[in-house]
Design a protein around this motif. Structure first.
Motif, PDB file in Angstrom:
ATOM      1  N   GLU A  35       0.840  -1.189   0.000  1.00 28.28           N
ATOM      2  CA  GLU A  35       0.000   0.000   0.000  1.00 28.28           C
ATOM      3  C   GLU A  35       0.882   1.248   0.000  1.00 28.28           C
ATOM      4  O   GLU A  35       1.595   1.519   0.964  1.00 28.28           O
ATOM      5  N   ALA A  36       0.874   1.999  -1.121  1.00 24.88           N
ATOM      6  CA  ALA A  36       1.607   3.266  -1.186  1.00 24.88           C
ATOM      7  C   ALA A  36       0.882   4.310  -0.340  1.00 24.88           C
ATOM      8  O   ALA A  36      -0.329   4.508  -0.496  1.00 24.88           O
ATOM      9  N   GLU A  38       0.782   7.534  -0.208  1.00 24.02           N
ATOM     10  CA  GLU A  38       0.205   8.766  -0.736  1.00 24.02           C
ATOM     11  C   GLU A  38      -1.200   8.553  -1.289  1.00 24.02           C
ATOM     12  O   GLU A  38      -1.957   9.505  -1.456  1.00 24.02           O
ATOM     13  N   ASN A  39      -1.574   7.329  -1.570  1.00 26.31           N
ATOM     14  CA  ASN A  39      -2.911   7.041  -2.096  1.00 26.31           C
ATOM     15  C   ASN A  39      -3.743   6.227  -1.107  1.00 26.31           C
ATOM     16  O   ASN A  39      -4.712   5.592  -1.488  1.00 26.31           O
ATOM     17  N   CYS A  40      -3.348   6.254   0.134  1.00 25.22           N
ATOM     18  CA  CYS A  40      -3.890   5.291   1.088  1.00 25.22           C
ATOM     19  C   CYS A  40      -4.882   5.909   2.066  1.00 25.22           C
ATOM     20  O   CYS A  40      -4.617   6.951   2.664  1.00 25.22           O
ATOM     21  N   ASP A  41      -6.028   5.254   2.216  1.00 28.89           N
ATOM     22  CA  ASP A  41      -6.978   5.557   3.288  1.00 28.89           C
ATOM     23  C   ASP A  41      -6.775   4.488   4.357  1.00 28.89           C
ATOM     24  O   ASP A  41      -7.238   3.357   4.216  1.00 28.89           O
ATOM     25  N   ASP A 214       1.246  15.142 -12.282  1.00 27.89           N
ATOM     26  CA  ASP A 214       0.423  13.968 -11.982  1.00 27.89           C
ATOM     27  C   ASP A 214       1.107  12.999 -11.018  1.00 27.89           C
ATOM     28  O   ASP A 214       0.437  12.331 -10.228  1.00 27.89           O
ATOM     29  N   THR A 215       2.439  12.918 -11.088  1.00 27.74           N
ATOM     30  CA  THR A 215       3.137  11.901 -10.306  1.00 27.74           C
ATOM     31  C   THR A 215       3.582  12.390  -8.940  1.00 27.74           C
ATOM     32  O   THR A 215       3.969  11.582  -8.090  1.00 27.74           O
ATOM     33  N   PRO A 217       3.756  13.025  -5.257  1.00 30.58           N
ATOM     34  CA  PRO A 217       2.980  12.361  -4.199  1.00 30.58           C
ATOM     35  C   PRO A 217       2.280  13.326  -3.252  1.00 30.58           C
ATOM     36  O   PRO A 217       1.387  12.915  -2.507  1.00 30.58           O
ATOM     37  N   GLN A 219       1.235  16.634  -4.365  1.00 31.07           N
ATOM     38  CA  GLN A 219       0.624  17.697  -5.164  1.00 31.07           C
ATOM     39  C   GLN A 219       1.336  19.046  -4.981  1.00 31.07           C
ATOM     40  O   GLN A 219       0.699  20.091  -4.802  1.00 31.07           O
TER      41      GLN A 219
END
Length: 253
Positions: A35-36, A38-41, A214-215, A217, A219
């Protein structure tokens, strides 16, 4: 065993390590969920992942310190984990570094103080330097370490797998570097936090593909027609944008 591994990777070397660790564990019959952060809840992940046997965290070391994004992620994890008392309380840590680790273990340990969790296994894995100050076109196109570093990394990861499986303590994070690490953190922390002021985009090379935007982590990169690219203080100095740019248009002053 069912293993949950949270990770952050800037230039890609930590992701290389995480993938190799996952491969070793799967090869021994375990299941691994990566689980990365930066995109994790965190709450959603813990809710859907039942019967977890081991939890790990992996990240690069920046100036003898743990990146802010991972510090925030661990804080969020501890808040979310309070609702899941059945989680294993022993966690494992993997730090990647280019020169010296600088007592990343002690910094990691602080993050769990006062919680039910403790670091059970800790590994330092040496990877190539992707730090500030290198010419963009001198960096490799893909984040793959050389044969010698890769072999040493696999040995270290194999030892970590034995520790995760057998419950034996494994800690290679202590040593004389702990003294130097404290000094490095004090001297360079502000430089890391203010690194965004030194990033620049060379207009003649940039194709406006927006891959850097876009990449990123956190923004930290925005683009406005007529004004160009802006890097904000949320920047982690992780160098992902530099490595991701297909034309090497991003550099550091």
């Amino acid at each position: 065993m069912k293993i949950l591994l949270f990770y952050f990777s800037g230039a890609g070397y930590t992701r290389w390590v995480v993938n190799r660790l996952s491969g070793l564990l799967i090869g021994k019959g375990h299941s691994v969920h990566l689980e990365a952060v930066e995109n994790c809840d965190m709450a959603s992940v813990l809710q859907r992942e039942d019967m977890i046997d081991a939890i790990g965290f992996a990240q690069p070391i920046y100036a003898a310190d743990i990146p802010r994004i991972m510090r925030r992620a661990i804080g969020t994890f501890l808040q979310a984990a309070a609702g899941y008392p059945a989680l294993p309380t022993g966690v494992f840590f993997v730090n990647t570094y280019a020169y010296v680790n600088g007592s990343g273990y002690l910094e990691a340990k602080k993050l769990f103080e006062g919680s039910a969790f403790q670091i059970h296994s800790y590994a330092n894995v040496k990877m190539p330097n992707s730090a500030l100050g290198k010419r963009p076109d001198s960096l490799p196109k893909t984040a793959v370490p050389g044969d010698a570093l890769a072999a040493a990394a696999m040995q270290k990861l194999s030892r970590l797998v034995e520790s995760i499986e057998g419950g034996s303590l494994f800690n290679d994070g202590l040593g004389p570097q702990t003294v130097g690490g404290k000094l490095v953190r004090k001297l360079l922390r502000k430089q890391i936090q203010n690194a965004y002021q030194r990033f620049q985009v060379e207009a003649t090379r940039c194709t406006r593909c927006m891959h850097c935007v876009d990449t990123c982590p956190v923004q930290a990169i925005t683009y406005k027609e007529g004004k160009g690219f802006t890097f904000s203080a949320t920047c982690e100095a992780c160098m992902r944008c530099v490595h991701a740019c297909p034309t090497w248009a991003i550099s550091v002053k």
